[in-house]
Scaffold this active site. Structure first.
Site, mmCIF file in Angstrom:
data_model
loop_
_atom_site.group_PDB
_atom_site.id
_atom_site.type_symbol
_atom_site.label_atom_id
_atom_site.label_comp_id
_atom_site.label_asym_id
_atom_site.label_seq_id
_atom_site.Cartn_x
_atom_site.Cartn_y
_atom_site.Cartn_z
ATOM 1 N N SER A 55 0.825 -1.192 0.000
ATOM 2 C CA SER A 55 0.000 0.000 0.000
ATOM 3 C C SER A 55 0.865 1.250 0.000
ATOM 4 O O SER A 55 1.857 1.346 0.711
ATOM 5 C CB SER A 55 -0.965 -0.021 1.189
ATOM 6 O OG SER A 55 -0.573 0.887 2.179
ATOM 7 N N LYS A 56 0.456 2.155 -0.868
ATOM 8 C CA LYS A 56 1.170 3.416 -1.028
ATOM 9 C C LYS A 56 1.176 4.166 0.314
ATOM 10 O O LYS A 56 2.158 4.773 0.699
ATOM 11 C CB LYS A 56 0.467 4.218 -2.126
ATOM 12 C CG LYS A 56 0.922 5.639 -2.264
ATOM 13 C CD LYS A 56 1.955 5.805 -3.350
ATOM 14 C CE LYS A 56 2.347 7.257 -3.476
ATOM 15 N NZ LYS A 56 3.738 7.432 -3.863
ATOM 16 N N ARG A 57 0.043 4.060 0.992
ATOM 17 C CA ARG A 57 -0.091 4.770 2.253
ATOM 18 C C ARG A 57 0.911 4.291 3.295
ATOM 19 O O ARG A 57 1.344 5.021 4.156
ATOM 20 C CB ARG A 57 -1.517 4.627 2.802
ATOM 21 C CG ARG A 57 -2.224 5.951 2.889
ATOM 22 C CD ARG A 57 -3.575 5.854 3.538
ATOM 23 N NE ARG A 57 -4.311 4.683 3.056
ATOM 24 C CZ ARG A 57 -5.027 3.901 3.840
ATOM 25 N NH1 ARG A 57 -5.108 4.136 5.121
ATOM 26 N NH2 ARG A 57 -5.677 2.866 3.334
#
Ligand code: GLU
Length: 492
Positions: A261-263
């Protein structure tokens, strides 16, 4: 108000048939995560493998998530990856428009059609998101309103949503090309919203309508949508439409338990590019995350896009989650860097070399030639070659090397001899420097390494260098080489 059946007939008539049609349907989030890139790739491969059509559709109905410039990222990534689309917002096509926000009138009409068919209903209740999740559908009072009653309230201007009417009883089975047959109890499915209060469709509804109207034969998407598939099937059934082939892709994981996940800081495609990975290496690696070649090519690791398009098949896709391994990607990247022609490599490496090496007389292509076999990522380059620009401050201890049989005293003698020989060398070429140094070692009755070691240390000022003494001296040129060798001598 009676439904305009002609509209539906015309829409039906436009649908291209008789060929494989796939679509990549990203929401414009502003970046392309690895899982999404893989979905795009598989979607493209299925179309190309079958000689079919690859379509780009932008899913922007979730207005809250819109990011400025985000569609540009999609176009740019697809173009860079050479995943060219045959139909899409920018190139048009027979079932335009290809941006969901430009199709908004369509969805309401089809939702209305579904109401008429008894598979959806107007709902006037106001529910929070939490209630939406826990609400027992059979208790919704709007579910049992007659169409005439509901219509009267709609006509009176009462706000409403349109919900799918899921049967209370029984089961729904759907088939997925990767996951096989999956059966769920209808009572576990919610009467999901199809049209929101603002008149816009939900993702789950727009998707089905568009996939049908665009003649999509294979719906390729992340497995997070697997649990919605029974509801899609019931929608297709309600309309009396043929269900496309579902191809749900297992997730790309950071480790055994977490999705990338980019987050959480996992790299997107753009991040990987910035980290020095080549597009082709990324694509090759990503293709093998969730698909494996079989038969004659089962052992093959390196695939061009064209080879992938030929080899790709649904049978080779895996249900198990794939773990993204940056080391493995680095390995692919090195393979791709090595396989480039020297000219292409020099061109790709050039900007990275020039980040560290500014003197014009130091040739980019000559330095690139030293690096090609010794470089895993382009971003490693500046640090590896900065000694060409400026001799680092180094410790005289580097002149001592057991394997080469050198110590300060030996190195001093070697540098003195090398300087006199190099001063007199008629040509400053690879062969001349090489032959001169080898002949000198022979004359001094030492191993080549005993001479080469101190020359290389003095020329580079560091123990680990791309290339040996001869190459480094040649690239530095005679003046700079002699200057550095004399500096080294002074340290001894
Ligand atoms: N817009 C959805 C996404 O970006 C697409 C899912 C699908 O392909 O159906 O995840």
């Amino acid at each position: 108000m009676a439904l305009d059946m002609k509209y539906f007939e015309e829409m039906e008539a436009k649908i291209p048939r008789g060929e494989v049609r796939t679509r990549f349907a990203p929401s414009p989030t502003g970046y392309m995560h690895v899982g999404n890139l893989r979905t795009a790739l598989y979607t493209w491969l299925i179309a190309r493998n079958a000689g079919g059509t690859f379509i780009l559709r932008i899913e922007d109905t979730d207005q809250g998530r819109l990011v400025e410039g985000a569609t540009d990222v999609i176009y740019k990534t697809l173009a860079e990856c050479r995943l060219n689309h045959d139909e899409g917002p920018d190139v048009g096509g027979p079932v335009a428009p290809y941006i969901q926000s430009e199709r908004r009138d369509t969805y309401g009409k089809y939702a209305r059609l579904l109401v008429e068919k008894g598979c959806a209903y107007y709902c006037f209740c106001e529910k929070s998101e939490g209630e939406e999740e826990t609400f027992d559908k059979t208790e919704d009072p709007c579910r049992s309103l007659s169409l005439a009653e509901a219509q009267a309230r709609v006509d009176a201007g009462e706000p409403y949503v349109i919900r799918q009417r899921i049967p209370d009883e029984g089961t729904t089975t759907f088939h997925d090309a990767v996951f096989g047959d999956i059966t769920v109890e209808n009572k576990t499915l919610d009467d999901q919203v199809l049209i929101k209060r603002d008149g816009l469709p939900t993702y789950n509804f727009a998707n089905v309508i568009d996939d049908h109207l665009m003649g999509i034969t294979h719906v390729v998407r992340g497995s997070e949508y697997l649990s919605s598939a029974p509801k899609y099937n019931l929608l297709y059934e309600g309309f009396g439409w043929e269900v496309p082939t579902y191809v749900h892709c297992s997730p790309v994981m950071r480790d055994a338990h977490n999705k990338m996940s980019k987050r959480h800081g996992d790299p997107s495609y753009e991040d990987l590019k910035e980290q020095g990975f080549l597009t082709d290496a990324i694509l090759n690696y990503v293709a093998l995350l969730g698909w494996s070649p079989r038969g004659d090519i089962a052992e093959q690791e390196v695939f061009s896009l064209e080879e992938l398009a030929k080899a790709f098949d649904l049978e080779g896709m895996s249900k198990s989650p794939a773990i993204f391994d940056i080391e493995k990607l680095t390995h692919f990247n090195a393979l791709y860097l090595r396989a480039m022609s020297p000219e292409d490599f020099a061109q790709a490496a050039g900007p990275y070399i020039r980040k560290a090496v500014k003197h014009e007389y130091l040739s980019v292509s000559e330095i690139a030639a030293l690096l090609q076999a010794r470089c895993e990522k382009l971003t490693d380059i500046p640090e590896k070659v900065s000694f060409f620009q400026e001799l680092p401050v180094y410790d005289a201890e580097l002149f001592t090397n057991k394997k080469s049989k050198t110590n300060p005293e030996v190195s001093k003698a070697m540098l003195e001899a090398a300087i006199s020989m190099l001063e007199e060398l008629p040509d400053w070429t690879q062969d001349a420097i090489h032959d001169g140094l080898v002949a000198l070692a022979e004359r001094l009755e030492v191993k080549n390494a005993t001479l080469m070691w101190p020359v290389r240390i003095a020329a580079a000022g560091q123990a680990v260098t791309p290339g040996g003494a001869v190459e480094i001296c040649r690239i530095l040129g005679r003046d700079e080489t002699l200057r550095r060798l004399r500096l080294g001598l002074n340290m001894l």
